[in-house]
Design a protein around this motif. Structure first.
Motif, PDB file in Angstrom:
ATOM      1  N   ILE A   1      43.027  46.544  32.221  1.00  0.00           N
ATOM      2  CA  ILE A   1      42.320  45.473  31.711  1.00  0.00           C
ATOM      3  C   ILE A   1      40.949  45.251  32.475  1.00  0.00           C
ATOM      4  CG2 ILE A   1      42.322  42.762  31.725  1.00  0.00           C
ATOM      5  CD1 ILE A   1      45.424  43.055  31.526  1.00  0.00           C
ATOM      6  N   ALA A   2      41.036  45.480  33.788  1.00  0.00           N
ATOM      7  CA  ALA A   2      39.688  45.247  34.489  1.00  0.00           C
ATOM      8  C   ALA A   2      38.754  46.504  33.897  1.00  0.00           C
ATOM      9  CB  ALA A   2      39.936  45.829  35.848  1.00  0.00           C
ATOM     10  N   GLY A   3      39.394  47.901  33.666  1.00  0.00           N
ATOM     11  CA  GLY A   3      38.365  48.811  32.842  1.00  0.00           C
ATOM     12  C   GLY A   3      37.966  48.311  31.777  1.00  0.00           C
ATOM     13  N   GLN A   4      38.618  47.879  30.708  1.00  0.00           N
ATOM     14  CA  GLN A   4      38.224  47.576  29.732  1.00  0.00           C
ATOM     15  C   GLN A   4      37.258  46.286  29.373  1.00  0.00           C
ATOM     16  OE1 GLN A   4      41.971  46.648  27.123  1.00  0.00           O
ATOM     17  NE2 GLN A   4      42.109  48.778  26.257  1.00  0.00           N
ATOM     18  N   LEU A   5      37.478  45.457  30.464  1.00  0.00           N
ATOM     19  CA  LEU A   5      36.908  44.087  30.343  1.00  0.00           C
ATOM     20  C   LEU A   5      35.474  44.324  31.234  1.00  0.00           C
ATOM     21  CD1 LEU A   5      39.213  41.136  30.659  1.00  0.00           C
ATOM     22  CD2 LEU A   5      38.146  41.956  28.607  1.00  0.00           C
TER      23      LEU A   5
ATOM     24  N   GLU B   1      50.359  43.038  25.122  1.00  0.00           N
ATOM     25  CA  GLU B   1      49.886  44.430  24.804  1.00  0.00           C
ATOM     26  C   GLU B   1      50.468  45.424  26.151  1.00  0.00           C
ATOM     27  OE1 GLU B   1      45.717  44.734  24.511  1.00  0.00           O
ATOM     28  OE2 GLU B   1      45.599  43.308  22.943  1.00  0.00           O
ATOM     29  N   GLU B   2      51.121  44.310  27.112  1.00  0.00           N
ATOM     30  CA  GLU B   2      51.844  45.238  28.314  1.00  0.00           C
ATOM     31  C   GLU B   2      50.840  46.125  29.045  1.00  0.00           C
ATOM     32  OE1 GLU B   2      55.285  46.655  26.844  1.00  0.00           O
ATOM     33  OE2 GLU B   2      56.493  44.801  26.747  1.00  0.00           O
ATOM     34  N   LYS B   3      49.516  45.938  28.971  1.00  0.00           N
ATOM     35  CA  LYS B   3      48.780  46.705  30.004  1.00  0.00           C
ATOM     36  C   LYS B   3      48.649  46.335  31.429  1.00  0.00           C
ATOM     37  CE  LYS B   3      45.631  47.161  26.198  1.00  0.00           C
ATOM     38  NZ  LYS B   3      44.291  47.731  25.613  1.00  0.00           N
TER      39      LYS B   3
ATOM     40  N   SER C   1      36.204  43.406  37.957  1.00  0.00           N
ATOM     41  CA  SER C   1      36.940  43.866  39.253  1.00  0.00           C
ATOM     42  C   SER C   1      38.277  43.541  38.903  1.00  0.00           C
ATOM     43  CB  SER C   1      36.494  43.435  40.537  1.00  0.00           C
ATOM     44  OG  SER C   1      36.798  41.898  40.489  1.00  0.00           O
ATOM     45  N   LEU C   2      39.171  44.415  39.719  1.00  0.00           N
ATOM     46  CA  LEU C   2      40.625  44.046  39.533  1.00  0.00           C
ATOM     47  C   LEU C   2      41.028  42.671  40.229  1.00  0.00           C
ATOM     48  CD1 LEU C   2      43.631  45.318  39.072  1.00  0.00           C
ATOM     49  CD2 LEU C   2      43.320  46.428  41.290  1.00  0.00           C
ATOM     50  N   GLN C   3      40.454  42.470  41.193  1.00  0.00           N
ATOM     51  CA  GLN C   3      40.496  40.970  41.929  1.00  0.00           C
ATOM     52  C   GLN C   3      40.234  40.178  40.933  1.00  0.00           C
ATOM     53  OE1 GLN C   3      38.231  40.293  45.277  1.00  0.00           O
ATOM     54  NE2 GLN C   3      39.009  38.472  45.666  1.00  0.00           N
ATOM     55  N   ASN C   4      39.096  40.041  39.926  1.00  0.00           N
ATOM     56  CA  ASN C   4      38.980  39.198  39.130  1.00  0.00           C
ATOM     57  C   ASN C   4      40.071  38.879  38.083  1.00  0.00           C
ATOM     58  OD1 ASN C   4      37.436  38.380  36.200  1.00  0.00           O
ATOM     59  ND2 ASN C   4      36.301  37.648  37.881  1.00  0.00           N
TER      60      ASN C   4
END
Length: 140
Positions: free
Chosen positions: A106-110, A99-101, A113-116
């Protein structure tokens, strides 16, 4: 581990990551071409009769017909290895490469955290490398 061994290991890791990105990119192109060819045409003869009387048959079966096997890689070993990943890691890799996100999206949708996202991506790629060395299967 000396400096030369570390640089050789980093080079192998970079080559694998490059190979994986190219393979996923080509698989994505094949998948998109297949979707364009099929256009989601479903003939009445292909539908089970019990769905003819359903109030909203699209809700019940259309997704199964559209993508019965999910994303097709075109390389069996990679597909087996990918299927052995956890659902979350599969989803993160799919969002990144297919999906080239961005990792931020991805962090926002899931809702994590960005680190995760980075950690899950790293662990998923590491697991894929290990499984591909074994032919695409997980011994654990």
């Amino acid at each position: 581990m000396n400096h030369q061994e570390k640089s050789e290991r980093d080079e192998l890791r970079a080559r694998f990551t490059g190979w994986l990105e190219v393979t996923l990119y080509r698989a994505k192109l094949n998948y998109v071409k297949k979707l364009e060819r099929d256009r989601g045409i479903v003939y009445l003869d292909a539908l089970p009769e019990e769905l003819w009387v359903s109030e909203n048959p699209e809700k019940d079966w259309i997704q199964e017909i559209a993508e019965p096997d999910g994303f097709c890689f075109g390389e069996e070993r990679l597909e087996r290895a990918f299927r052995n990943l956890t659902g979350r890691r599969q989803r993160i890799l799919t969002m990144l490469f297919v999906e080239e996100k961005t990792p931020e999206e991805i962090a926002g949708q899931l809702g994590c955290s960005l680190q995760n996202v980075y950690k899950q991506r790293s662990q998923a790629l590491k697991k894929l490398r290990q499984m591909l060395e074994k032919g695409g299967v997980d011994d654990e």
